[in-house]
Write a protein that holds these residues in place. Structure first.
Motif, mmCIF file in Angstrom:
data_model
loop_
_atom_site.group_PDB
_atom_site.id
_atom_site.type_symbol
_atom_site.label_atom_id
_atom_site.label_comp_id
_atom_site.label_asym_id
_atom_site.label_seq_id
_atom_site.Cartn_x
_atom_site.Cartn_y
_atom_site.Cartn_z
ATOM 1 N N SER A 78 0.495 -0.779 -0.025
ATOM 2 C CA SER A 78 -0.411 -0.207 -0.062
ATOM 3 C C SER A 78 0.890 1.150 -0.310
ATOM 4 O O SER A 78 0.455 2.320 0.156
ATOM 5 C CB SER A 78 -1.239 0.485 1.110
ATOM 6 O OG SER A 78 -0.231 0.233 2.382
ATOM 7 N N GLY A 132 0.492 3.188 -3.036
ATOM 8 C CA GLY A 132 0.190 4.823 -2.776
ATOM 9 C C GLY A 132 1.120 6.032 -2.821
ATOM 10 O O GLY A 132 0.559 7.181 -3.525
ATOM 11 N N SER A 139 -12.303 5.374 -1.747
ATOM 12 C CA SER A 139 -11.615 4.747 -0.562
ATOM 13 C C SER A 139 -13.155 5.646 0.353
ATOM 14 O O SER A 139 -12.942 5.604 1.399
ATOM 15 C CB SER A 139 -10.732 5.819 0.196
ATOM 16 O OG SER A 139 -11.339 6.454 0.209
ATOM 17 N N THR A 176 -6.875 2.471 -1.102
ATOM 18 C CA THR A 176 -5.981 3.818 -0.038
ATOM 19 C C THR A 176 -6.217 4.800 -0.980
ATOM 20 O O THR A 176 -4.917 5.634 -0.939
ATOM 21 C CB THR A 176 -4.403 3.076 -1.098
ATOM 22 O OG1 THR A 176 -4.156 3.065 -2.560
ATOM 23 C CG2 THR A 176 -4.087 1.812 -0.756
ATOM 24 N N ALA A 208 -4.630 7.215 1.979
ATOM 25 C CA ALA A 208 -3.146 7.925 1.280
ATOM 26 C C ALA A 208 -2.771 8.677 1.024
ATOM 27 O O ALA A 208 -1.611 9.060 0.860
ATOM 28 C CB ALA A 208 -2.797 6.434 1.486
ATOM 29 N N VAL A 209 -3.246 8.131 -0.215
ATOM 30 C CA VAL A 209 -2.765 8.585 -1.457
ATOM 31 C C VAL A 209 -2.923 10.473 -1.518
ATOM 32 O O VAL A 209 -2.033 11.350 -1.477
ATOM 33 C CB VAL A 209 -3.397 8.279 -2.495
ATOM 34 C CG1 VAL A 209 -2.735 9.614 -3.898
ATOM 35 C CG2 VAL A 209 -3.159 7.239 -3.173
ATOM 36 N N TYR A 252 0.142 11.494 0.998
ATOM 37 C CA TYR A 252 1.263 11.644 0.128
ATOM 38 C C TYR A 252 1.162 12.852 -0.487
ATOM 39 O O TYR A 252 2.211 13.498 -0.568
ATOM 40 C CB TYR A 252 1.592 10.456 -0.804
ATOM 41 C CG TYR A 252 1.005 8.965 -0.318
ATOM 42 C CD1 TYR A 252 2.348 8.911 0.860
ATOM 43 C CD2 TYR A 252 0.556 8.166 -0.311
ATOM 44 C CE1 TYR A 252 2.793 8.560 1.371
ATOM 45 C CE2 TYR A 252 1.054 7.292 0.752
ATOM 46 C CZ TYR A 252 2.542 6.956 1.611
ATOM 47 O OH TYR A 252 2.608 5.709 2.338
ATOM 48 N N ASN A 279 1.940 7.022 7.400
ATOM 49 C CA ASN A 279 1.103 6.289 6.885
ATOM 50 C C ASN A 279 1.810 4.524 7.369
ATOM 51 O O ASN A 279 0.600 3.168 7.375
ATOM 52 C CB ASN A 279 1.608 6.138 4.864
ATOM 53 C CG ASN A 279 0.049 7.213 4.930
ATOM 54 O OD1 ASN A 279 -0.975 7.680 5.793
ATOM 55 N ND2 ASN A 279 0.627 8.214 3.856
#
Length: 319
Positions: A106, A110, A135, A190, A193-194, A197, A238
């Protein structure tokens, strides 16, 4: 007379200072009291809904308590019985298998996706929205979609694999493929989380890239020496959250198997087995012991990750 005249102003100044200090002290006490009164609802909620359940869970783990009966004090028998429970060890293996594979995948997936979505291209906002939408899909709806996609007979995944000459696996119906199928489903969500980032990428100063370009660094060299090192604090965050979430994985496997963990307990995860013991078999003391073991595992892994950050996490402004 002169000495008396000189002492009087000094005494007055001292009395005034003492009076001001007393007023200030009373004001500070009043402010502290108001602060305590405003924080009191939160403190009561913390004690009632966090501290009390935590203490009672520790006590219940030493008893045969069920929801219907108070039970008897048995000491550490629940913990001893857990270590003799075959399904308990299977659930630990399944959970660790999922965590060790899913969390690094992940993070890699990500970060790569965030780097692509950070490129200055037309329709950038649309692409970011499309990758974030999965998500937001409820877990039950996600399960229904993937049950259809990964169906061995008429699923779209095996259909397209057959088109290119590959015989599709049985996916969820197989012991060997059930956990990889679950990892594939989890990677689909994910998007959150992206977004984190992407926020980390926006925080990297452009001056670093400009200086590297002047020195003749290629795109890969800029990514390797600037982007990834300065993104490590976000990756670290993360990693912590992903590990804790993976160890508590429950909704997808429970929905996929109706809480049975089929086939052959290959989808029986730790929190699923805890839930089954607590609310299925009404062995709440046994489940409380499982909860405390999970707590210790989470604390241990989190502490290990925190210790390791000194070797690979780089914060801006620190050498």
């Amino acid at each position: 007379m002169k000495m008396a005249e000189t002492e009087t102003p000094i005494n007055q100044t001292s009395a005034t200072a003492h009076l001001v200090k007393a007023k200030k002290s009373r004001f500070e006490k009043k402010i502290s009291l108001f602060g305590f009164i405003f924080a009191l609802p939160w403190i009561i909620g913390l004690l009632l809904f966090h501290a009390y359940p935590l203490i009672m869970s520790a006590y219940y783990s030493l008893t045969t308590y069920s929801i219907l009966e108070p039970g008897q004090f048995v000491g550490f028998d629940n913990y001893a019985n857990l270590f003799k429970d075959r399904v308990f060890w299977i659930s630990i293996y399944n959970t660790l298998y999922y965590t060790v594979i899913f969390v690094p995948l992940s993070i890699a997936f990500g970060v790569c996706l965030a780097l692509l979505l950070n490129l200055k291209i037309r329709g950038q906002g649309i692409y970011r929205t499309l990758f974030f939408i999965p998500s937001l899909v409820p877990p039950v709806a996600t399960t229904i979609i993937w049950l259809w996609l990964l169906n061995p007979q008429f699923g779209l995944v095996n259909y397209w694999l057959d088109k290119i000459g590959i015989s599709g696996p049985p996916w969820i119906g197989s012991e060997a493929w059930s956990k990889p199928s679950l990892i594939l489903m989890s990677l689909w969500g994910t998007g959150q989380a992206v977004v984190i980032y992407l926020a980390g990428l926006q925080d990297i100063p452009q001056d670093y890239y400009d200086a590297a370009s002047v020195d003749g660094a290629s795109a890969w060299q800029r990514t390797k020496t600037i982007t990834l090192p300065l993104l490590t604090p976000v990756i670290f965050f993360n990693l912590i959250m992903g590990t804790i979430g993976a160890l508590q994985n429950f909704v997808l496997p429970f929905t996929l198997t109706n809480g049975q963990g089929t086939p052959a307990n290959s989808m029986m995860f730790y929190v699923m087995y805890l839930y089954t013991n607590g609310f299925g078999y009404l062995k709440m003391g046994y489940a409380s012991a499982m909860a405390w073991i999970l707590f210790l595992i989470v604390v241990g892994l989190t502490a290990l990750i925190f210790v390791s950050q000194k070797r690979w996490v780089h914060y801006q402004g620190k050498e």
